[in-house]
Design a protein around this motif. Structure first.
Motif, PDB file in Angstrom:
ATOM      1  N   LEU A  35     -26.869 -16.825-105.171  1.00  0.00           N
ATOM      2  CA  LEU A  35     -28.150 -17.074-104.520  1.00  0.00           C
ATOM      3  C   LEU A  35     -29.139 -15.948-104.810  1.00  0.00           C
ATOM      4  O   LEU A  35     -30.329 -16.196-105.068  1.00  0.00           O
ATOM      5  N   ALA A  36     -28.668 -14.713-104.794  1.00  0.00           N
ATOM      6  CA  ALA A  36     -29.542 -13.568-105.050  1.00  0.00           C
ATOM      7  C   ALA A  36     -30.150 -13.641-106.443  1.00  0.00           C
ATOM      8  O   ALA A  36     -31.354 -13.384-106.631  1.00  0.00           O
ATOM      9  N   VAL A  37     -29.344 -14.012-107.433  1.00  0.00           N
ATOM     10  CA  VAL A  37     -29.838 -14.112-108.801  1.00  0.00           C
ATOM     11  C   VAL A  37     -30.873 -15.231-108.908  1.00  0.00           C
ATOM     12  O   VAL A  37     -31.918 -15.067-109.565  1.00  0.00           O
ATOM     13  N   GLU A  38     -30.630 -16.352-108.254  1.00  0.00           N
ATOM     14  CA  GLU A  38     -31.570 -17.468-108.335  1.00  0.00           C
ATOM     15  C   GLU A  38     -32.896 -17.148-107.638  1.00  0.00           C
ATOM     16  O   GLU A  38     -33.964 -17.596-108.075  1.00  0.00           O
ATOM     17  N   LEU A  39     -32.842 -16.364-106.578  1.00  0.00           N
ATOM     18  CA  LEU A  39     -34.086 -15.927-105.937  1.00  0.00           C
ATOM     19  C   LEU A  39     -34.878 -15.014-106.877  1.00  0.00           C
ATOM     20  O   LEU A  39     -36.112 -15.063-106.902  1.00  0.00           O
ATOM     21  N   ALA A 167     -36.100 -24.687-107.466  1.00  0.00           N
ATOM     22  CA  ALA A 167     -35.920 -25.027-106.057  1.00  0.00           C
ATOM     23  C   ALA A 167     -34.570 -25.686-105.775  1.00  0.00           C
ATOM     24  O   ALA A 167     -33.893 -25.311-104.807  1.00  0.00           O
ATOM     25  N   PRO A 168     -34.134 -26.685-106.589  1.00  0.00           N
ATOM     26  CA  PRO A 168     -32.832 -27.297-106.307  1.00  0.00           C
ATOM     27  C   PRO A 168     -31.687 -26.291-106.377  1.00  0.00           C
ATOM     28  O   PRO A 168     -30.719 -26.394-105.608  1.00  0.00           O
ATOM     29  N   LEU A 169     -31.780 -25.320-107.287  1.00  0.00           N
ATOM     30  CA  LEU A 169     -30.736 -24.308-107.405  1.00  0.00           C
ATOM     31  C   LEU A 169     -30.716 -23.397-106.180  1.00  0.00           C
ATOM     32  O   LEU A 169     -29.653 -23.075-105.649  1.00  0.00           O
ATOM     33  N   ILE A 170     -31.897 -22.987-105.723  1.00  0.00           N
ATOM     34  CA  ILE A 170     -31.977 -22.107-104.562  1.00  0.00           C
ATOM     35  C   ILE A 170     -31.454 -22.815-103.316  1.00  0.00           C
ATOM     36  O   ILE A 170     -30.641 -22.261-102.556  1.00  0.00           O
ATOM     37  N   VAL A 171     -31.912 -24.043-103.112  1.00  0.00           N
ATOM     38  CA  VAL A 171     -31.459 -24.805-101.943  1.00  0.00           C
ATOM     39  C   VAL A 171     -29.953 -25.052-102.022  1.00  0.00           C
ATOM     40  O   VAL A 171     -29.220 -24.870-101.038  1.00  0.00           O
ATOM     41  N   LEU A 207     -23.186 -15.059-113.099  1.00  0.00           N
ATOM     42  CA  LEU A 207     -23.090 -15.845-114.333  1.00  0.00           C
ATOM     43  C   LEU A 207     -23.178 -17.342-114.047  1.00  0.00           C
ATOM     44  O   LEU A 207     -23.702 -18.113-114.857  1.00  0.00           O
ATOM     45  N   ASP A 208     -22.668 -17.756-112.887  1.00  0.00           N
ATOM     46  CA  ASP A 208     -22.777 -19.167-112.513  1.00  0.00           C
ATOM     47  C   ASP A 208     -24.238 -19.555-112.313  1.00  0.00           C
ATOM     48  O   ASP A 208     -24.649 -20.672-112.625  1.00  0.00           O
ATOM     49  N   SER A 209     -25.046 -18.621-111.793  1.00  0.00           N
ATOM     50  CA  SER A 209     -26.476 -18.883-111.639  1.00  0.00           C
ATOM     51  C   SER A 209     -27.126 -19.153-112.992  1.00  0.00           C
ATOM     52  O   SER A 209     -27.911 -20.096-113.147  1.00  0.00           O
ATOM     53  N   VAL A 210     -26.792 -18.315-113.961  1.00  0.00           N
ATOM     54  CA  VAL A 210     -27.344 -18.492-115.300  1.00  0.00           C
ATOM     55  C   VAL A 210     -26.882 -19.824-115.888  1.00  0.00           C
ATOM     56  O   VAL A 210     -27.664 -20.551-116.523  1.00  0.00           O
ATOM     57  N   ALA A 211     -25.605 -20.146-115.675  1.00  0.00           N
ATOM     58  CA  ALA A 211     -25.062 -21.406-116.191  1.00  0.00           C
ATOM     59  C   ALA A 211     -25.801 -22.610-115.603  1.00  0.00           C
ATOM     60  O   ALA A 211     -26.180 -23.543-116.324  1.00  0.00           O
ATOM     61  N   ASN A 212     -26.009 -22.591-114.288  1.00  0.00           N
ATOM     62  CA  ASN A 212     -26.710 -23.706-113.645  1.00  0.00           C
ATOM     63  C   ASN A 212     -28.153 -23.815-114.121  1.00  0.00           C
ATOM     64  O   ASN A 212     -28.678 -24.917-114.300  1.00  0.00           O
ATOM     65  N   LEU A 213     -28.809 -22.678-114.312  1.00  0.00           N
ATOM     66  CA  LEU A 213     -30.191 -22.694-114.790  1.00  0.00           C
ATOM     67  C   LEU A 213     -30.264 -23.291-116.188  1.00  0.00           C
ATOM     68  O   LEU A 213     -31.124 -24.149-116.474  1.00  0.00           O
ATOM     69  N   LEU A 214     -29.370 -22.864-117.069  1.00  0.00           N
ATOM     70  CA  LEU A 214     -29.366 -23.393-118.432  1.00  0.00           C
ATOM     71  C   LEU A 214     -29.076 -24.892-118.442  1.00  0.00           C
ATOM     72  O   LEU A 214     -29.679 -25.645-119.212  1.00  0.00           O
ATOM     73  N   PHE A 215     -28.158 -25.321-117.591  1.00  0.00           N
ATOM     74  CA  PHE A 215     -27.868 -26.760-117.504  1.00  0.00           C
ATOM     75  C   PHE A 215     -29.107 -27.526-117.059  1.00  0.00           C
ATOM     76  O   PHE A 215     -29.455 -28.563-117.633  1.00  0.00           O
ATOM     77  N   LEU A 216     -29.781 -27.014-116.021  1.00  0.00           N
ATOM     78  CA  LEU A 216     -30.949 -27.705-115.480  1.00  0.00           C
ATOM     79  C   LEU A 216     -32.053 -27.812-116.532  1.00  0.00           C
ATOM     80  O   LEU A 216     -32.661 -28.882-116.705  1.00  0.00           O
TER      81      LEU A 216
END
Length: 271
Positions: A35-39, A167-171, A207-216
């Motif tokens: 969550l911190a990385v996504e913020l 926003a979807p990642l943060i939520v 790293l999961d944050s980065v993975a989710n962002l790249l997927f999105l």
């Protein structure tokens, strides 16, 4: 269509962190770090908290909490080089089915690449023979559950409005962190006194944050069918890391699978 591939490393770190403590203790560190990385990404990619972003983001967060716990527990039990690809097969199959039902179509190169990618996942998950470590029934069931949870998370993220930024990642991560902390509170007495590997657990979340962002980003610019299969090739990296970090043997068939994966990604990138 340009595709981005999520990081291979976060399942590895999460699995190692879960070997030192109860899986929920690992997730309690990984999820807030995520969550911190996504913020931190918010100012760079923007965020629009519409009803669709909130709803689909929250749904993906519930699935993500389950995926975190199941995947890290699966990899903690091992053997990683078998269970990780099993999870990937399931996580690819469900989004592919959803994409096809939604009317997505692939050209000749895409169809060949998709077929080769699925073959590559199977080859990478090939066993080693009678003398090798075999996963238990519990481990296999956990791997299947983790794959399904990952697939549902990706499908929900793909349904979020394309103009919603991160926003979807943060939520989603806020919800998954809340769910994880609530479950951990209810099970506090069962968590034991062993402490997780803090650095590995936090690295897994980041790293999961980065993975989710790249997927999105990839899903918004391409087809869910293709992006999900590319994402599911992450066991190639996990297998190589298992060889270098844990000295797990790589079967000749898995090496063929790694080469097949490289060809598949090249073809899918041309679609």
């Amino acid at each position: 269509m340009r595709l981005s591939r999520p990081s291979d490393h976060h399942p590895r770190f999460g699995g190692l962190g879960s070997r030192k403590a109860h899986v929920l203790r690992t997730v309690m560190i990984a999820a807030p770090a995520n969550l911190a990385v996504e913020l931190l990404l918010w100012p760079f990619f923007g965020a629009s908290f519409s009803a669709g972003a909130l709803g689909w983001g929250a749904a993906s967060g519930v699935a993500s909490a389950a995926a975190f716990a199941l995947l890290y527990r699966t990899l903690a039990i091992g053997p990683m080089h078998v269970l990780s690809p099993v999870t990937a097969v399931v996580s690819a199959a469900l989004p592919v089915g959803v994409g096809l039902l939604q009317g997505e179509h692939l050209g000749a190169a895409g169809l060949v690449g998709l077929s080769l990618a699925l073959v590559a996942v199977v080859l990478v998950s090939a066993g080693h023979g009678a003398g090798s470590a075999r996963p238990s029934r519990t481990a296999l069931l956990l791997a299947l559950g983790a794959g399904a949870a990952i697939a549902v998370q990706l499908i929900f993220l793909n349904q979020a409005p394309s103009d919603s930024g991160v926003a979807p990642l943060i939520v989603g991560r806020a919800v998954s962190s809340a769910v994880t902390l609530a479950v951990a509170g209810l099970m506090y007495r069962k968590l034991g006194s062993e402490r997780p590997a803090y650095a590995m657990s936090a690295a897994a979340g980041g790293l999961d944050s980065v993975a989710n962002l790249l997927f999105l980003l990839a899903a918004r610019s391409g087809d869910l069918t293709v992006v999900a299969v590319i994402t599911a090739l992450y066991p190639a990296g996990t297998v190589l890391l298992a060889r270098s970090v844990l000295a797990e043997c790589i079967h000749r068939g898995q090496l063929v699978g790694l080469g097949t994966a490289a060809v598949a990604v090249s073809l899918l990138a041309l679609t």
